[in-house]
Write a protein that holds these residues in place. Sequence first.
Motif, PDB file in Angstrom:
ATOM      1  N   HIS A   1       0.851  -1.189   0.000  1.00 60.19           N
ATOM      2  CA  HIS A   1       0.000   0.000   0.000  1.00 60.19           C
ATOM      3  C   HIS A   1       0.886   1.237   0.000  1.00 60.19           C
ATOM      4  N   CYS A   2       0.287   2.365  -0.403  1.00 58.98           N
ATOM      5  CA  CYS A   2       1.026   3.628  -0.397  1.00 58.98           C
ATOM      6  C   CYS A   2       1.295   4.035   1.055  1.00 58.98           C
ATOM      7  N   PRO A   3       2.556   4.356   1.401  1.00 57.68           N
ATOM      8  CA  PRO A   3       2.855   4.714   2.790  1.00 57.68           C
ATOM      9  C   PRO A   3       2.168   6.014   3.221  1.00 57.68           C
ATOM     10  N   ALA A   4       1.782   6.867   2.261  1.00 52.73           N
ATOM     11  CA  ALA A   4       1.180   8.162   2.606  1.00 52.73           C
ATOM     12  C   ALA A   4      -0.337   8.063   2.741  1.00 52.73           C
ATOM     13  N   CYS A   5      -1.015   7.498   1.727  1.00 55.85           N
ATOM     14  CA  CYS A   5      -2.492   7.517   1.743  1.00 55.85           C
ATOM     15  C   CYS A   5      -3.101   6.142   2.011  1.00 55.85           C
ATOM     16  N   ASP A   6      -2.236   5.114   2.161  1.00 56.82           N
ATOM     17  CA  ASP A   6      -2.696   3.767   2.525  1.00 56.82           C
ATOM     18  C   ASP A   6      -3.475   3.037   1.420  1.00 56.82           C
ATOM     19  N   THR A   7      -3.615   3.655   0.240  1.00 60.81           N
ATOM     20  CA  THR A   7      -4.330   2.992  -0.845  1.00 60.81           C
ATOM     21  C   THR A   7      -3.564   1.752  -1.285  1.00 60.81           C
ATOM     22  N   LYS A   8      -4.286   0.644  -1.474  1.00 62.51           N
ATOM     23  CA  LYS A   8      -3.678  -0.596  -1.944  1.00 62.51           C
ATOM     24  C   LYS A   8      -3.108  -0.367  -3.344  1.00 62.51           C
ATOM     25  N   ILE A   9      -1.904  -0.897  -3.577  1.00 60.47           N
ATOM     26  CA  ILE A   9      -1.280  -0.706  -4.886  1.00 60.47           C
ATOM     27  C   ILE A   9      -1.836  -1.746  -5.856  1.00 60.47           C
ATOM     28  N   LEU A  10      -2.398  -1.259  -6.986  1.00 63.49           N
ATOM     29  CA  LEU A  10      -3.008  -2.149  -7.973  1.00 63.49           C
ATOM     30  C   LEU A  10      -1.946  -3.019  -8.630  1.00 63.49           C
ATOM     31  N   ASN A  11      -2.355  -4.202  -9.081  1.00 63.47           N
ATOM     32  CA  ASN A  11      -1.414  -5.101  -9.746  1.00 63.47           C
ATOM     33  C   ASN A  11      -0.749  -4.438 -10.947  1.00 63.47           C
ATOM     34  N   ARG A  12      -1.536  -3.665 -11.703  1.00 60.72           N
ATOM     35  CA  ARG A  12      -0.986  -3.035 -12.909  1.00 60.72           C
ATOM     36  C   ARG A  12      -0.007  -1.921 -12.563  1.00 60.72           C
ATOM     37  N   ASP A  13      -0.047  -1.427 -11.303  1.00 59.16           N
ATOM     38  CA  ASP A  13       0.909  -0.406 -10.867  1.00 59.16           C
ATOM     39  C   ASP A  13       2.082  -1.035 -10.108  1.00 59.16           C
ATOM     40  N   ASN A  14       2.147  -2.361 -10.136  1.00 56.51           N
ATOM     41  CA  ASN A  14       3.176  -3.065  -9.370  1.00 56.51           C
ATOM     42  C   ASN A  14       4.145  -3.806 -10.285  1.00 56.51           C
ATOM     43  N   ILE A  15       4.230  -3.370 -11.553  1.00 57.61           N
ATOM     44  CA  ILE A  15       5.172  -3.990 -12.484  1.00 57.61           C
ATOM     45  C   ILE A  15       6.556  -3.418 -12.202  1.00 57.61           C
TER      46      ILE A  15
END
Length: 259
Positions: free
Chosen positions: A39-53
């Motif tokens: 997750h983003c350390p600032a806003c806690d949003t889960k990181i999407l698979n497509r943004d995890n390449i």
Amino acid sequence: MTALVAAISGIYGLVIGSFLNVVIWRVPRHESLVKPPSHCPACDTKILNRDNIPVVSWLLLRGRCRNCGVAISPRYPFVELFTGVMFAAVGARFAHSWALPAYLVLTAALIALSAIDLEHYLLPNRIMYPTDVAFIVLLAAGSAGDQDMGAFGRAIIAGAIAFSIFFVIHIVSPRGMGFGDVRLSFLLGVSLGWIGWGELAGGLFAGFLYGAVVGVVLIAVKVRGRKQQIPFGPFLAAGAMTFILFGVQIVDWYRHLGR
Ligand SMILES: [Zn+2]
């Protein structure tokens, strides 16, 4: 064949590098490796698979969180890229040996341990012990596959020798060398000894040399005071990797010097 193994190992390394980022952040903070998902350390949003390449996502998002736009450290794509490059090099080196999986596991562990040591002055047992077990089991299997159990015996003896030498240095100078470095020396001794006695001596010596050179430079440019601690693990790891990758050539060159 060698190029193919190197390429596959390199791609595999990019993915493993992404996992190492999680290890490097969470293990020293005593967090679980599986929960919660990245997750983003600032806003806690889960990181999407497509943004995890690996590497690619960081470049596409220009190093920012998709949701809140906070800057994501270039350390993340760097660790991924570095792991990819190191895996490709190890893949090329061991393309014709069953010991390749063992040395890939070792490489991944050394990158995680080095990064954590640089930041926290710590070589966590939570990484060291599982790596010891996995590396030795895979090395035994690889030695059997290569029909060279002699190399495996030599590796274990080399690990014991390295551990003994570092243990004595630790007793003499506990501030200069922490016990984490002593534990690490066993793993490095095994990995270098499997290749040969010359590589064992050269790899350990190179670690001391790198540490001494960088230490002197840092003190000279006054980044570090004489009494400040400098993590030793990354230099030991770099010395070992130098001789794991190029030791056969270096030792051969050294032997020809005397003639
Ligand atoms: Zn965010």
